[in-house]
Scaffold this active site. Structure first.
Site, PDB file in Angstrom:
ATOM      1  N   CYS A  49     -22.550   1.077  -6.732  1.00 52.54           N
ATOM      2  CA  CYS A  49     -21.512   1.853  -6.051  1.00 52.54           C
ATOM      3  C   CYS A  49     -21.546   3.320  -6.480  1.00 52.54           C
ATOM      4  O   CYS A  49     -21.377   4.231  -5.658  1.00 52.54           O
ATOM      5  CB  CYS A  49     -20.133   1.239  -6.276  1.00 52.54           C
ATOM      6  N   ASP A  83       0.769  -1.249   0.000  1.00 52.58           N
ATOM      7  CA  ASP A  83       0.000   0.000   0.000  1.00 52.58           C
ATOM      8  C   ASP A  83       0.802   1.302   0.000  1.00 52.58           C
ATOM      9  O   ASP A  83       0.402   2.255  -0.651  1.00 52.58           O
ATOM     10  CB  ASP A  83      -0.950  -0.037   1.205  1.00 52.58           C
TER      11      ASP A  83
END
Length: 305
Positions: free
Chosen positions: A189, A128
């Site tokens: 979404c 990440d």
């Protein structure tokens, strides 16, 4: 190559990863163009670090000289327990111990054990916080497709996964890239995003995302035009994942380090407001919440009043 590949897949299971895919290390042409356009349109907001190391993001051989393979590892973080409906909301990934710490340790262990099995190799592990386009590599490794919300979607298990990457100078057998998109005509979404951050063609405007405002933005004040749009999200946001039909296949993780911190489950709004800085540092010293710091949490609480 086959023998080494079997070892890699075996190690991924032994270390508790849910899925493992392998792709040939190569320049990411299409991703380079998409990332450049996204940055030029200012969709990273004040996340200036996204502009750094562009060449490294799209070329793994710039990170690990002589890189031959990119190993992508997924680990489930979907929690069995949920917050009280009356509490300020926290994204599920932040319920337990900081995943950076957990996964970095696993990646270090992975490299040590891999070297003991195959001999001296060079490689680096990332989770990440490095210039690696992990979702692109996950697709190239056959682990899923990119949904309209920008998340990696796995057909068997949904999207509540952390993604880790190992770049190594070891040639392996490569998995077939994931070639299909199973989002179809679904727009749940896009329709559900409280701030309209999710746009057409799988473009997410990071500068409008609740996670950006509650975690990445370091300003003392959140822009007033966002007032009333946060739906009680205090740290991060799971709306686009919660409404995704593919997440009906999500199952609770069994990693003890991702078990929810009791305060996450038990605190109500008053408990959060009464929290002192000293208590915050003690309770959340190993939590992703420390990224926002006490001042950031106070700012977010005030904004969602």
């Amino acid at each position: 190559m086959q023998h080494y590949t079997i070892i890699v897949k075996k190690l991924s299971k032994e270390l508790g990863f849910s899925y493992c895919g392998i792709a040939k290390a190569a320049f990411l042409d299409d991703d380079a163009r998409r990332l450049e356009k996204w940055l030029m349109n200012g969709m990273h907001g004040k996340m200036q670090y996204m502009e750094n190391y562009f060449d490294l993001r799209v070329d793994p051989t710039r990170i690990v000289p002589g890189a031959k393979s990119v190993i992508t590892l997924l680990i489930n973080y979907f929690p069995e327990q949920q917050q009280s409906p009356a509490a300020p909301k926290i994204a599920k990934y932040a319920y337990g111990k900081d995943y950076h710490e957990v996964i970095r340790e696993k990646l270090r262990d992975f490299m040590v054990r891999l070297q003991s099995e195959v001999g001296e190799i060079n490689g680096r592990g990332f989770v990440d916080s490095a210039p690696v386009l992990e979702r692109s590599w996950a697709v190239r490794s056959g682990l899923g497709w990119i949904g309209k919300n920008g998340n990696l979607l796995n057909k068997q298990s949904g999207s509540f996964f952390f993604i880790a990457t190992l770049i190594v100078d070891l040639e392996l057998e490569y998995d077939d890239p994931f070639a299909k998109d199973f989002c179809g005509s679904c727009t749940r979404c896009i329709d559900a995003c409280p701030t309209g951050a999710i746009q057409e063609n799988k473009v997410v405007n990071g500068s409008k995302c609740i996670s950006y405002f509650t975690i990445e933005l370091k300003d003392a004040i959140i822009p007033e035009e966002m007032k009333g749009k946060f739906n009680d999200w205090m740290f991060g946001c799971d709306v686009c994942q919660d409404v995704c039909p593919w997440n009906r296949f999500s199952s609770p993780n069994s990693n003890l380090e991702f078990a929810p911190i009791p305060a996450i489950l038990n605190f109500n709004k008053q408990d959060w407001e009464d929290l002192t800085e000293e208590s915050f540092k003690a309770v959340f010293k190993n939590s992703p919440l420390k990224r926002s710091k006490y001042a950031g949490i106070r700012r977010n609480l005030k904004f969602i009043e």
